[in-house]
Design an enzyme around this catalytic site. Sequence first.
Site, PDB file in Angstrom:
ATOM      1  CD  GLN A  98      14.703 -52.766  12.108  1.00 34.18           C
ATOM      2  OE1 GLN A  98      14.608 -52.514  13.298  1.00 34.18           O
ATOM      3  NE2 GLN A  98      15.345 -53.828  11.648  1.00 34.18           N
ATOM      4  CE1 TYR A 177       9.765 -55.470  20.445  1.00 31.39           C
ATOM      5  CE2 TYR A 177      11.437 -55.961  18.796  1.00 31.39           C
ATOM      6  CZ  TYR A 177      11.092 -55.601  20.083  1.00 31.39           C
ATOM      7  OH  TYR A 177      12.071 -55.364  21.019  1.00 31.39           O
ATOM      8  NE  ARG A 224      17.736 -57.549  11.818  1.00 32.37           N
ATOM      9  CZ  ARG A 224      18.359 -57.368  12.975  1.00 32.37           C
ATOM     10  NH1 ARG A 224      17.728 -56.889  14.027  1.00 32.37           N
ATOM     11  NH2 ARG A 224      19.637 -57.684  13.100  1.00 32.37           N
ATOM     12  N   GLY A 312      26.163 -55.961  14.861  1.00 29.16           N
ATOM     13  CA  GLY A 312      25.531 -55.080  15.828  1.00 29.16           C
ATOM     14  C   GLY A 312      26.521 -54.507  16.823  1.00 29.16           C
ATOM     15  NE  ARG A 313      24.751 -56.679  22.590  1.00 31.08           N
ATOM     16  CZ  ARG A 313      24.398 -57.428  23.633  1.00 31.08           C
ATOM     17  NH1 ARG A 313      25.309 -58.200  24.220  1.00 31.08           N
ATOM     18  NH2 ARG A 313      23.169 -57.420  24.082  1.00 31.08           N
TER      19      ARG A 313
END
Length: 362
Positions: A98, A177, A224, A312-313
Amino acid sequence: MSGLFDPVPFGGLTLPNRIVMSPMGRGRTSADGTPLPVMAEYYAQRATAGLVISEATHPSPVAVGHAHSVRLHTAEQARAWDEIVHTVHSAGGRMYLQIMHAGRISHPDLHGEVPVAPSAVRADGVARIFRGKPAYPMPRPLTADTIAATIEDFARCASTAARIGFDGVEIHGANGYLLHQFLSPVSNVREDEYGGDAEGRIRFTLEVARAIAAEIGPERTGIRLSPGFPLNDMSEPDRADVYPVLLDALDALGLGHVHFVAGSDLDLVHELSRRWRRTVVVNAGTGPLDTGATLTAADKALADSADLLSFGRQFLANPDLPERLRTHAPLNAWNPRFFYEGGSRGYTDYPVLAASAAGPAG
């Protein structure tokens, strides 16, 4: 059982399941963003994912958004990533890089420059630098020349990724971002061809995607997105108008996948997922640490137009997550204390099923 464990074609590959390891920055780098050797062990432990997507990786110094964020723009960084990719492949996995530019979510302490952005609109919040928590500074607007140079940075990084063995690239266009900043009429108040209406504000994202697709092939390029997600002081009042235009334009480029972030506008994500003609990846969110509830949510997401689900986590704390879900085994809890520091602690020491009877490490 759902199709979560069925093989699926993706970017010229055949994934053994529909479970994706979501990008997660974990700060295991040197001060200049070079991956540390422990990262190879970490990613290889999770190679049973259908696809591993790396943490957000910066293609230039000014793209850096946080202390100890990983980069790929020097020969030393390329050698370190080469070792990571080789280790993942040797463990039987598949891996995408990514690529992310933080834009205004940055600070001069990280790279010695005033951060760049679409416009001189400061983000509310504090920067994650090496010492202290200063407010984000006023960014400098990108010029036509620096926009072109930034696009070239993305393309060069993607080309390097392909050369050292990554199976593809995911562009980070989410979470407040740089690409996301261009999409919003709040953070992008430009009056040139990169601002104004939806067609203008999507232009930078399209040019980045087009440049990367030209380097490595559109089928190996994904993006994404997080429509409506307010992270990093984002606001998108006209997202229902902008994102369909963006998705249609990206679709015309032939990109291989779109990856939606948990916390996005769910109704809009459903609409966009049905609109997209190729692979849709949906982030499952953190949710309860319950295997049954996770599988129920996965079934629903797959029924609602998702092709792949990213975790993810759950993957951080469960290196063998696919096997735990397949066998309905309990899930380890993650330890936030070591999310962004700690070396191997809270990173490569989470137990797998064969060893989990001894209890979680740490």
